[in-house]
Motif scaffolding. Structure first.
Motif, mmCIF file in Angstrom:
data_model
loop_
_atom_site.group_PDB
_atom_site.id
_atom_site.type_symbol
_atom_site.label_atom_id
_atom_site.label_comp_id
_atom_site.label_asym_id
_atom_site.label_seq_id
_atom_site.Cartn_x
_atom_site.Cartn_y
_atom_site.Cartn_z
ATOM 1 N N ARG A 408 0.836 -1.204 0.000
ATOM 2 C CA ARG A 408 0.000 0.000 0.000
ATOM 3 C C ARG A 408 0.869 1.251 0.000
ATOM 4 O O ARG A 408 0.567 2.240 -0.673
ATOM 5 C CB ARG A 408 -0.929 -0.026 1.212
ATOM 6 C CG ARG A 408 -2.011 1.032 1.175
ATOM 7 C CD ARG A 408 -3.043 0.804 2.275
ATOM 8 N NE ARG A 408 -3.827 -0.399 1.998
ATOM 9 C CZ ARG A 408 -3.793 -1.488 2.738
ATOM 10 N NH1 ARG A 408 -3.005 -1.546 3.793
ATOM 11 N NH2 ARG A 408 -4.534 -2.533 2.443
ATOM 12 N N GLU A 409 1.963 1.207 0.752
ATOM 13 C CA GLU A 409 2.873 2.353 0.782
ATOM 14 C C GLU A 409 3.533 2.573 -0.577
ATOM 15 O O GLU A 409 3.648 3.711 -1.055
ATOM 16 C CB GLU A 409 3.935 2.148 1.853
ATOM 17 C CG GLU A 409 3.414 2.210 3.276
ATOM 18 C CD GLU A 409 4.473 1.848 4.302
ATOM 19 O OE1 GLU A 409 4.268 2.130 5.485
ATOM 20 O OE2 GLU A 409 5.522 1.278 3.911
ATOM 21 N N ASN A 411 2.442 1.668 -3.492
ATOM 22 C CA ASN A 411 1.466 2.010 -4.531
ATOM 23 C C ASN A 411 0.956 3.438 -4.410
ATOM 24 O O ASN A 411 0.350 3.959 -5.347
ATOM 25 C CB ASN A 411 0.277 1.050 -4.478
ATOM 26 C CG ASN A 411 0.652 -0.348 -4.926
ATOM 27 O OD1 ASN A 411 1.645 -0.537 -5.615
ATOM 28 N ND2 ASN A 411 -0.123 -1.334 -4.519
ATOM 29 N N HIS A 412 1.182 4.062 -3.253
ATOM 30 C CA HIS A 412 0.687 5.427 -3.051
ATOM 31 C C HIS A 412 1.477 6.404 -3.912
ATOM 32 O O HIS A 412 2.704 6.342 -3.980
ATOM 33 C CB HIS A 412 0.813 5.815 -1.578
ATOM 34 C CG HIS A 412 0.257 7.170 -1.267
ATOM 35 N ND1 HIS A 412 -1.094 7.430 -1.221
ATOM 36 C CD2 HIS A 412 0.873 8.345 -1.009
ATOM 37 C CE1 HIS A 412 -1.289 8.705 -0.937
ATOM 38 N NE2 HIS A 412 -0.102 9.279 -0.803
ATOM 39 N N GLN A 413 0.782 7.322 -4.552
ATOM 40 C CA GLN A 413 1.418 8.289 -5.453
ATOM 41 C C GLN A 413 1.044 9.702 -5.023
ATOM 42 O O GLN A 413 0.028 10.252 -5.454
ATOM 43 C CB GLN A 413 0.974 8.042 -6.893
ATOM 44 C CG GLN A 413 1.344 6.668 -7.419
ATOM 45 C CD GLN A 413 0.833 6.425 -8.816
ATOM 46 O OE1 GLN A 413 0.067 7.200 -9.355
ATOM 47 N NE2 GLN A 413 1.247 5.327 -9.399
ATOM 48 N N PRO A 414 1.852 10.335 -4.174
ATOM 49 C CA PRO A 414 1.501 11.658 -3.660
ATOM 50 C C PRO A 414 1.339 12.721 -4.742
ATOM 51 O O PRO A 414 0.536 13.623 -4.604
ATOM 52 C CB PRO A 414 2.678 11.992 -2.735
ATOM 53 C CG PRO A 414 3.306 10.681 -2.410
ATOM 54 C CD PRO A 414 3.101 9.829 -3.617
ATOM 55 N N GLY A 444 6.531 6.631 -2.789
ATOM 56 C CA GLY A 444 5.171 6.602 -2.296
ATOM 57 C C GLY A 444 5.215 7.038 -0.846
ATOM 58 O O GLY A 444 5.742 8.094 -0.513
ATOM 59 N N ARG A 445 4.697 6.183 0.035
ATOM 60 C CA ARG A 445 4.832 6.445 1.467
ATOM 61 C C ARG A 445 5.806 5.473 2.116
ATOM 62 O O ARG A 445 5.942 5.460 3.338
ATOM 63 C CB ARG A 445 3.467 6.343 2.149
ATOM 64 C CG ARG A 445 2.576 7.554 1.890
ATOM 65 C CD ARG A 445 1.276 7.449 2.659
ATOM 66 N NE ARG A 445 0.441 8.615 2.419
ATOM 67 C CZ ARG A 445 -0.824 8.715 2.822
ATOM 68 N NH1 ARG A 445 -1.391 7.706 3.465
ATOM 69 N NH2 ARG A 445 -1.521 9.809 2.572
ATOM 70 N N ASP A 669 -0.206 13.216 3.418
ATOM 71 C CA ASP A 669 1.122 12.624 3.264
ATOM 72 C C ASP A 669 2.058 13.064 4.390
ATOM 73 O O ASP A 669 2.851 12.265 4.897
ATOM 74 C CB ASP A 669 1.715 13.000 1.907
ATOM 75 C CG ASP A 669 1.014 12.290 0.766
ATOM 76 O OD1 ASP A 669 0.754 11.081 0.899
ATOM 77 O OD2 ASP A 669 0.706 12.937 -0.244
#
Length: 694
Positions: A408-409, A411-414, A444-445, A669
Motif C-alpha cells: 500500500r505504501e 502504490n501510493h502516489q503523492p 510513495g509512502r 502525506d
C-alpha cells in the motif's frame, strides 16, 4: 522386461468436476498445479504428454477415465518406469463400501456411471510389466480407495510391484478445498529438509501434510513387492536437499559465522547438518554457549524461511524479473545501497538470503523478507493483486499485514506519479540554531532509508548539510531511473519564516530552482514541554479537517486588525477549532510576526503569507491563490521557478502572483510521515543490529 537405469516416469492427473451446487471451487487450478510440479524436470521428473497426462472436465464419464488410465499404464509399461496417477474431485461411498470417483458430472449418479477406485487401482497394479504405481486420491471418503490385499498379491503380477497410495481423508470423512492436492504441490515446490534426495510417501511426508492439513485426516497405504525393479518409489525430487547442497554465499557465511561462535573447529555447512547437530547437542549447552546455540537455531530458521521464500518468489515472479527490476526491488525493500549497487548485479537468491539473514527476526517477523516480496510484486506489476501462492506464503509466516502495508505504501502516489521524494527535517536545539538535518527517502509512502547530517551554527554549515543530504539521496534515485524532483523541508517556526527552504543555496543554486520544494512546519515532530508526541499527532489529525473538505475553495484571509496583537489573534482563533479553517495573510504584522505565525501554524493545515512585506496588489494575490487552490502548494513552487528563470507572467497571468507568496502545508502525506517518524521504526540502511553483524 529389463528396466533401464533411469526409465522415464509417467503421470496422469484427472480433475473431474461436477455441475451445479456440487461444483468444487479451485479443482481445475489444483489439478493443473499438481500436474505442473509432477512434470517439472527438477521436481516430479515425469513425462509431459499434454492432454494425455492431464484430463480435466465436467461429465468425463467412466469410460473416458478408464481409457486414459489404460493408455498411461501402457506407456509406463513400454518405458519401464513407474506411473503417478492423481484423482481429484468428488468421492462417494457408504461405510465399508469402495470409493467411487464421480466422473459423471453429477453427485448421486448411478455407480455404473462413475469409477470404482479400488478396482481401478487394482487393475492398474496388475497391468503386465508395470513396475510401480503412486496414486494420489483427493476426494471425500478417499480412504476407501485402498485395493484389497489379495488383488495386489495374487493378481496377474503376483504382487511383483511397488504401490504407494496417498489419500485425502479417511473412508468416513469429507475432504475440503482440495487441501491434499494444494498442500502436496506446495510441499513439492518447497522441499522437505532432512528427507533425503527424494520425497516419498513415507513418515516424513505424512508428518508435514498432517501439520498443514486441518479438518480432515490424510493417510497412506504402502505395498512393496518388487525387489528386482530398482529403487523404491519416489514422488518427486526433494528441492530442499538440492538447495541444502547449494547454499548461496550469504547463507553460507551466516552458517559459518554462527558455527564459529560455538566451536572454531566445528564444521557444519548445510541445513541438514545444522538440524542434526542441534537435535543432538542443544540440551547440553550451558553458560555462554546457550546464546551461541540460540543463534544457530535462528540461522536454521532463517535458512528454512529463505528457502521457502526463494521457491515461491522464483516460481511466481521469476519469469518477469530482470537484473534492473531486481535491483530496483532491492532498493524499494530498503536493502543497503552498497549491497544493491554491487556489480555484477545481485541474483534473486542473494537478495532473498540477505533479507532472510540480515533483516532481523524481531518477534519472529521477517520484515525485510516481507518488504522484499512486496517490492518484487510491485516492480513486476502485481501490486494490486498478489498471486495466491504469495498470499499463502505470507499467511504461513504471519507476514500478511506487513506485506500488504508495504504494498500500500509503495502504490501510493503523492504527486500523481511514482517518483522518489526526499524529506529533510531541520532540527534545532530548542533555540534558534539548526543542529542537524534528518534526511528520509520515500517512494510513495514507503521509507527506504534515513540518514542524519549534523551541522554547526551559521548558514554555511546548514547549506553544507543540505547539500550532503541531497547528494545522499541521488544514488537511490539514479537506481530507480527517476529524477529526484520533490523535496519536503520541515523547519521550526523561526527558521521557517526567516530562511525559506526554496531559497537555500545548495551547490551554487537555490534549492527551488531544480526541485519542487514543499515547506512543512516541524512543530508536530517536536512537542512543547507540556505535550506529548501523541498529542501533536492528534493535532495533526484535526488539522486535516478543512483540507479534506471537498467544498473548500481556498483560504480565509485575515484582516490587519485581527493581527494587531498576538492576544487579538488568539481571541479570533479561539472561535475556530483546530483545522477548521485554512488561514492566509496578504500583509505581515508590524511586530511579533513570529509569535503570530506560531499560533496560526498550530491551528491551520495550510498557512499562506507574502514572501515580502511590500505587496503590490492584494486582490490579485487572493484571486491567484483561489484559482490555483486545488494544485497548491506545488503550483507555488512552479511559480517561484518561473519567476527565477525570468519567465514572469508570460505563461499564465494568474500564476505569476503565486511567486510572491509562501505556504506551509500539512496534508495526509505529511501526517503519515509524522506518524512514521513518531514510531521511529526505520533506521538507516547501513545501521545494523548486533545480531545482524554477527
Amino acid at each position: 522386461m529389463t528396466a533401464t537405469m533411469n526409465p522415464p516416469r509417467n503421470v496422469l492427473v484427472v480433475g473431474a468436476q461436477c455441475e451445479g451446487g456440487a461444483r468444487l471451487e479451485g479443482l481445475e487450478d489444483a489439478a493443473r498445479a499438481l500436474h505442473a510440479v509432477l512434470v517439472d524436470p527438477k521436481l516430479g521428473g515425469c513425462v509431459d504428454r499434454g492432454e494425455d497426462s492431464l484430463l480435466i472436465g465436467t461429465g468425463l464419464g467412466r469410460n473416458q477415465v478408464h481409457d486414459a488410465v489404460k493408455r498411461a499404464a501402457q506407456v509406463a509399461q513400454r518405458d519401464g518406469g513407474p506411473l503417478v496417477l492423481a484423482l481429484l474431485g468428488h468421492g462417494e461411498g457408504a461405510e465399508g463400501a469402495p470409493l467411487y470417483f464421480v466422473t459423471s458430472g453429477r453427485k448421486n449418479a448411478p455407480s455404473l456411471s462413475n469409477v470404482n477406485v479400488p478396482s481401478l487401482l487394482g487393475d492398474a497394479l496388475n497391468h503386465p510389466g508395470l513396475t510401480g504405481l503412486i496414486a494420489i486420491v483427493d476426494t471425500c471418503l478417499s480412504g476407501g480407495a485402498v485395493p484389497g490385499t489379495p488383488v495386489i498379491t495374487a493378481g496377474r503380477q503376483e504382487g511383483n510391484v511397488r504401490f504407494s497410495l496417498l489419500f485425502a481423508a479417511s473412508a468416513k470423512e469429507q475432504a475440503f478445498d482440495m487441501r491434499l492436492s494444494t498442500d502436496l504441490t506446495r510441499l513439492i515446490e518447497e522441499g522437505l529438509p532432512g528427507a533425503g534426495d527424494f520425497l516419498k510417501v513415507d513418515d516424513d511426508l505424512m508428518e508435514q501434510l498432517r501439520e498443514r492439513i486441518h479438518g480432515q485426516q490424510p493417510g497412506r497405504n504402502i505395498f512393496d513387492g518388487g525387489p528386482y525393479f530398482g529403487d523404491a518409489l519416489w514422488l518427486a525430487r526433494n528441492r530442499a536437499a538440492f538447495l541444502d547442497r547449494t547454499l548461496g554465499s550469504i547463507a553460507g557465511k551466516a552458517v559459518r559465522d554462527a558455527v564459529r561462535r560455538i566451536d572454531t573447529n566445528l564444521r557444519l555447512s548445510t541445513e541438514n547438518e545444522l538440524a542434526a547437530w542441534l537435535e543432538a547437542n542443544q540440551q547440553t549447552a550451558t553458560g555462554g554457549a546457550r546464546a551461541a546455540v540460540h543463534r544457530l537455531r535462528e540461522v536454521l530458521a532463517e535458512l528454512e524461511t529463505g528457502r521457502r521464500t526463494l521457491n515461491i518468489v522464483n516460481k511466481v515472479f521469476g519469469p518477469d524479473l530482470t537484473e534492473d527490476s531486481l535491483r530496483l526491488a532491492g532498493m524499494l525493500a530498503g536493502l543497503p545501497l552498497p549491497f544493491v549497487q554491487h556489480e555484477p548485479p545481485r541474483t534473486l537468491r542473494e537478495a532473498v538470503e540477505y533479507a532472510a539473514h540480515h533483516g532481523g527476526t524481531a518477534q519472529g517477523q521477517h520484515r525485510a523478507l516481507a518488504h522484499l516480496v512486496a517490492a518484487i510484486a510491485h516492480v513486476t506489476g502485481h501490486g494490486d493483486q498478489l498471486p495466491e501462492d504469495v498470499i499463502t506464503w505470507a499467511q504461513d509466516l504471519e507476514l500478511t499485514a506487513t506485506v500488504n502495508s508495504r504494498l500500500r505504501e509503495l502504490n501510493h502516489q503523492p504527486y500523481g506519479e511514482w517518483a522518489p521524494r526526499l524529506v529533510l527535517v531541520l532540527a534545532d536545539d530548542g533555540g534558534e540554531s539548526i543542529v542537524r538535518v534528518d534526511a528520509w527517502l520515500l517512494f510513495g509512502r514507503a521509507v527506504l532509508g534515513n540518514q542524519r547530517f549534523p551541522c554547526g551554527p551559521g548558514d554555511e554549515s546548514l547549506k553544507t548539510a543540505l547539500a550532503k543530504a541531497v547528494a545522499w539521496a541521488a544514488p537511490w534515485a539514479n537506481m530507480a531511473g527517476k529524477k529526484l524532483q520533490h523535496i519536503d523541508v520541515a523547519a521550526p517556526t523561526l527558521v521557517l519564516l526567516d530562511c525559506p527552504p526554496e531559497e537555500q543555496v545548495v551547490r551554487r543554486q537555490k534549492l527551488g530552482v531544480n526541485y519542487t520544494v514543499t515547506t512543512r512546519w516541524s512543530g508536530l515532530l517536536t512537542p512543547p514541554p507540556d505535550a506529548t508526541v501523541d498529542d501533536m499527532l492528534q493535532v495533526g489529525e484535526q488539522l486535516l479537517v478543512s483540507l479534506n473538505d471537498i467544498n473548500c475553495s481556498g483560504p480565509k484571509w485575515l484582516h490587519v486588525e485581527q493581527l494587531a496583537t498576538v492576544d487579538q489573534l488568539q481571541e479570533h482563533l479561539s472561535n475556530h477549532g483546530f483545522g477548521q479553517q485554512v488561514w492566509a495573510l496578504t500583509s505581515l504584522p508590524e511586530t511579533h510576526w513570529d509569535f503570530a505565525a506560531q499560533e496560526l501554524l498550530e491551528h491551520t493545515p495550510a498557512l499562506v503569507w507574502p514572501r515580502h512585506k511590500n505587496v503590490s496588489d492584494e486582490q490579485v494575490i487572493k484571486a491567484s491563490v483561489g484559482k490555483h487552490w486545488q494544485v497548491l502548494p506545488q503550483q507555488i513552487a512552479h511559480a517561484y521557478q518561473q519567476h527565477l528563470s525570468g519567465a514572469g507572467q508570460s505563461h499564465d497571468d494568474d500564476l505569476g502572483p503565486l511567486a510572491t507568496v509562501r505556504a506551509a502545508w500539512h496534508d495526509k502525506d505529511w501526517q503519515a510521515f509524522c506518524r512514521r517518524r513518531a514510531r521511529a521504526v526505520v533506521r538507516a540502511p547501513d545501521e545494523m543490529t548486533s545480531k545482524e553483524r554477527a
